[in-house]
Design a protein around this motif. Structure first.
Motif, PDB file in Angstrom:
ATOM      1  N   VAL A   1     -14.395  49.358  -9.564  1.00 39.48           N
ATOM      2  CA  VAL A   1     -15.487  48.942 -10.444  1.00 39.48           C
ATOM      3  C   VAL A   1     -15.078  48.941 -11.913  1.00 39.48           C
ATOM      4  N   PHE A   2     -14.087  49.754 -12.301  1.00 37.06           N
ATOM      5  CA  PHE A   2     -13.709  49.859 -13.710  1.00 37.06           C
ATOM      6  C   PHE A   2     -12.710  48.798 -14.153  1.00 37.06           C
ATOM      7  N   ARG A   3     -12.315  47.911 -13.253  1.00 30.19           N
ATOM      8  CA  ARG A   3     -11.259  46.939 -13.565  1.00 30.19           C
ATOM      9  C   ARG A   3     -11.549  46.127 -14.824  1.00 30.19           C
ATOM     10  N   ASP A   4     -12.689  45.457 -14.876  1.00 28.61           N
ATOM     11  CA  ASP A   4     -12.938  44.511 -15.964  1.00 28.61           C
ATOM     12  C   ASP A   4     -13.091  45.207 -17.308  1.00 28.61           C
ATOM     13  N   GLU A   5     -13.724  46.389 -17.323  1.00 29.05           N
ATOM     14  CA  GLU A   5     -13.879  47.083 -18.600  1.00 29.05           C
ATOM     15  C   GLU A   5     -12.547  47.616 -19.107  1.00 29.05           C
ATOM     16  N   ALA A   6     -11.653  48.024 -18.170  1.00 29.81           N
ATOM     17  CA  ALA A   6     -10.326  48.470 -18.587  1.00 29.81           C
ATOM     18  C   ALA A   6      -9.522  47.308 -19.164  1.00 29.81           C
ATOM     19  N   LEU A   7      -9.559  46.152 -18.488  1.00 27.93           N
ATOM     20  CA  LEU A   7      -8.838  44.988 -18.982  1.00 27.93           C
ATOM     21  C   LEU A   7      -9.384  44.529 -20.327  1.00 27.93           C
ATOM     22  N   ALA A   8     -10.700  44.514 -20.468  1.00 25.05           N
ATOM     23  CA  ALA A   8     -11.301  44.083 -21.733  1.00 25.05           C
ATOM     24  C   ALA A   8     -10.957  45.041 -22.865  1.00 25.05           C
ATOM     25  N   TYR A   9     -10.960  46.342 -22.574  1.00 26.68           N
ATOM     26  CA  TYR A   9     -10.632  47.324 -23.622  1.00 26.68           C
ATOM     27  C   TYR A   9      -9.177  47.156 -24.061  1.00 26.68           C
ATOM     28  N   ALA A  10      -8.290  46.935 -23.111  1.00 22.83           N
ATOM     29  CA  ALA A  10      -6.885  46.718 -23.449  1.00 22.83           C
ATOM     30  C   ALA A  10      -6.716  45.477 -24.321  1.00 22.83           C
ATOM     31  N   ARG A  11      -7.396  44.402 -23.960  1.00 20.14           N
ATOM     32  CA  ARG A  11      -7.298  43.177 -24.753  1.00 20.14           C
ATOM     33  C   ARG A  11      -7.814  43.390 -26.166  1.00 20.14           C
ATOM     34  N   ARG A  12      -8.951  44.065 -26.295  1.00 18.36           N
ATOM     35  CA  ARG A  12      -9.545  44.255 -27.613  1.00 18.36           C
ATOM     36  C   ARG A  12      -8.729  45.221 -28.469  1.00 18.36           C
ATOM     37  N   LEU A  13      -8.126  46.228 -27.845  1.00 17.08           N
ATOM     38  CA  LEU A  13      -7.206  47.095 -28.578  1.00 17.08           C
ATOM     39  C   LEU A  13      -6.037  46.278 -29.124  1.00 17.08           C
TER      40      LEU A  13
ATOM     41  N   THR B   1      -0.809  48.960 -30.122  1.00 19.30           N
ATOM     42  CA  THR B   1       0.173  48.703 -29.068  1.00 19.30           C
ATOM     43  C   THR B   1      -0.374  49.228 -27.745  1.00 19.30           C
ATOM     44  N   VAL B   2      -0.413  48.361 -26.738  1.00 16.05           N
ATOM     45  CA  VAL B   2      -1.030  48.703 -25.453  1.00 16.05           C
ATOM     46  C   VAL B   2      -0.050  48.436 -24.311  1.00 16.05           C
ATOM     47  N   ASP B   3       0.076  49.411 -23.417  1.00 16.38           N
ATOM     48  CA  ASP B   3       0.764  49.229 -22.142  1.00 16.38           C
ATOM     49  C   ASP B   3      -0.320  49.153 -21.072  1.00 16.38           C
ATOM     50  N   LEU B   4      -0.473  48.006 -20.439  1.00 12.86           N
ATOM     51  CA  LEU B   4      -1.532  47.777 -19.463  1.00 12.86           C
ATOM     52  C   LEU B   4      -0.931  47.495 -18.094  1.00 12.86           C
ATOM     53  N   HIS B   5      -1.472  48.183 -17.070  1.00 18.86           N
ATOM     54  CA  HIS B   5      -1.047  47.943 -15.693  1.00 18.86           C
ATOM     55  C   HIS B   5      -2.290  47.798 -14.810  1.00 18.86           C
ATOM     56  N   MET B   6      -2.394  46.663 -14.122  1.00 17.28           N
ATOM     57  CA  MET B   6      -3.411  46.502 -13.079  1.00 17.28           C
ATOM     58  C   MET B   6      -2.678  46.380 -11.750  1.00 17.28           C
ATOM     59  N   TRP B   7      -3.068  47.230 -10.802  1.00 14.46           N
ATOM     60  CA  TRP B   7      -2.363  47.310  -9.535  1.00 14.46           C
ATOM     61  C   TRP B   7      -3.138  46.559  -8.455  1.00 14.46           C
ATOM     62  N   GLY B   8      -2.525  45.490  -7.946  1.00 15.24           N
ATOM     63  CA  GLY B   8      -3.199  44.596  -7.009  1.00 15.24           C
ATOM     64  C   GLY B   8      -3.561  45.262  -5.701  1.00 15.24           C
ATOM     65  N   GLY B   9      -4.833  45.149  -5.314  1.00 11.05           N
ATOM     66  CA  GLY B   9      -5.300  45.692  -4.047  1.00 11.05           C
ATOM     67  C   GLY B   9      -5.594  47.179  -4.067  1.00 11.05           C
ATOM     68  N   ALA B  10      -5.638  47.772  -5.268  1.00 11.73           N
ATOM     69  CA  ALA B  10      -5.833  49.220  -5.374  1.00 11.73           C
ATOM     70  C   ALA B  10      -7.287  49.565  -5.655  1.00 11.73           C
ATOM     71  N   PHE B  11      -7.795  50.589  -4.951  1.00  8.87           N
ATOM     72  CA  PHE B  11      -9.126  51.128  -5.228  1.00  8.87           C
ATOM     73  C   PHE B  11      -9.006  52.265  -6.237  1.00  8.87           C
ATOM     74  N   HIS B  12     -10.136  52.762  -6.685  1.00  8.22           N
ATOM     75  CA  HIS B  12     -10.144  53.812  -7.695  1.00  8.22           C
ATOM     76  C   HIS B  12      -9.453  55.073  -7.170  1.00  8.22           C
ATOM     77  N   ALA B  13      -8.605  55.660  -8.016  1.00 12.87           N
ATOM     78  CA  ALA B  13      -7.915  56.916  -7.713  1.00 12.87           C
ATOM     79  C   ALA B  13      -6.933  56.789  -6.554  1.00 12.87           C
ATOM     80  N   PHE B  14      -6.485  55.584  -6.263  1.00 18.35           N
ATOM     81  CA  PHE B  14      -5.534  55.375  -5.169  1.00 18.35           C
ATOM     82  C   PHE B  14      -4.242  56.157  -5.370  1.00 18.35           C
ATOM     83  N   ASP B  15      -3.853  56.346  -6.615  1.00 16.12           N
ATOM     84  CA  ASP B  15      -2.589  57.014  -6.905  1.00 16.12           C
ATOM     85  C   ASP B  15      -2.606  58.472  -6.472  1.00 16.12           C
ATOM     86  N   VAL B  16      -3.808  59.060  -6.426  1.00 18.09           N
ATOM     87  CA  VAL B  16      -3.968  60.453  -5.994  1.00 18.09           C
ATOM     88  C   VAL B  16      -4.316  60.528  -4.511  1.00 18.09           C
TER      89      VAL B  16
END
Length: 333
Positions: A275-287, A293-308
């Motif tokens: 659910v947080f995808r679009d707001e994260a992408l928009a915040y990165a763009r606006r920063l 300087t922004v390092d942005l990563h969107m991970w395809g097919g990942a749900f929230h907290a997948f890394d944990v």
């Protein structure tokens, strides 16, 4: 609380498919992590605090390599003291970078020990001191209590940097989920109040926007973790009737900030299926548009907290490696 499709969320949002390794995990997660409602809040907090049944709690001492202490620090004016968890190299620390960590939990759950183990390797390596804040939770303590607690802990850390073994000129703020939003809000407060100076902010799947008007805010329904109704409950717990209206502070919902200039270098990551995808992408763009300087990563097919929740999946290993590489660059300068 109205949650019917179309009444709050955008019409017909499309959920991208989950990564093949993550899909089986997604299918069973809701069995362990209940939908967050007023009736299930206590049970949800128990799961967040104690983990999925059978999971071993993290050893924050890492077999004695890490010194674990706690202090009571002054809270916001007129508010109770806050507890800070401090993780430092057992061999001693002098003039190390400080990582100030803010836990997740949708603004309604979690504690200072949740998620902090992700930053333990830098302590074990003798390269950083980590400070994790215990902030008050909504709905018992609505906005501005959580972000003001986080900022108060950050100020205390900066003012006591020397005794903690931290170089006050090398302070990094990091947060996960709701903690990512609170880290972004605390960074805005630090800029606007003129203290302390931060070198980096690390926003992991950040919760930034209470308005719930993006496509991704409505696309996850019924799980696997932190779906659109959980998100609505979290924001409403924090903001009450102000949620989505004109009277919400940028420090509570950083996506509302109109000026993002003067902020530190930023790392943002998210999944394409959360659910947080679009707001994260928009915040990165606006920063970026504001000169940050922004390092942005969107991970395809990942749900929230997948890394944990699915750390052995290839996509989770890649995510954690990318973030680890960024943190090492940040602390080794």
């Amino acid at each position: 609380m109205t949650t019917a499709q179309g009444s709050i969320f955008p019409d017909n949002p499309v959920l991208p498919p989950f990564d093949p390794e993550l899909a089986p995990v997604a299918a069973v997660l809701r069995d362990f992590i209940p939908q967050v409602t007023a009736d299930t809040l206590a049970a949800s907090r128990d799961v967040v605090d104690n983990g999925i049944p059978g999971a071993e709690p993290a050893d924050l001492t890492v077999g004695g390599a890490v010194k674990v202490t706690e202090v009571q620090a002054a809270g916001p004016d007129g508010a109770p003291d806050i507890t800070l968890l401090i993780l430092s190299p057992a061999a001693g620390a002098t003039d190390l970078p400080g990582i100030y960590y803010i836990h997740g939990g949708g603004m309604v759950s979690g504690n200072r020990r949740i998620g902090v183990e992700a930053f333990l390797p830098y302590v074990v390596e003798g390269k950083a001191v980590v400070v994790s804040v215990e902030y008050r939770l909504a709905p018992e303590h609505p906005d501005p209590a959580p972000v003001e607690d986080c900022y108060a802990g950050l100020v205390w850390t900066a003012r006591h940097a020397g005794e903690l073994g931290i170089d006050a000129d090398r302070l990094i703020i990091a947060g996960t989920s709701a903690g990512g939003g609170l880290a972004a809000g605390s960074t805005l407060l630090a800029r606007d109040r003129g203290f302390p100076s931060l070198t980096h902010q690390i926003l992991i799947g950040p919760m930034l926007d209470d308005r719930l008007d993006s496509q991704s805010s409505g696309m996850v329904v019924g799980g696997p973790i932190w779906d659109r109704d959980d998100n609505l409950f979290g924001w409403t717990s924090l903001l009450g009737e102000r949620r989505g209206g004109p009277d919400v502070s940028q420090y509570a919902a950083p996506a509302r900030a109109t000026d993002l200039s003067g902020l530190p270098r930023t790392y943002i990551d998210c999944g394409s299926s959360e659910v947080f995808r679009d707001e994260a992408l928009a915040y990165a763009r606006r920063l970026s548009e504001a000169g940050v300087t922004v390092d942005l990563h969107m991970w395809g097919g990942a749900f929230h907290a997948f890394d944990v929740l699915a750390p052995q999946a290839a996509i989770a290993r890649a995510c954690n490696a990318a973030r680890d590489e960024f943190v090492h660059r940040a602390i080794e300068k």
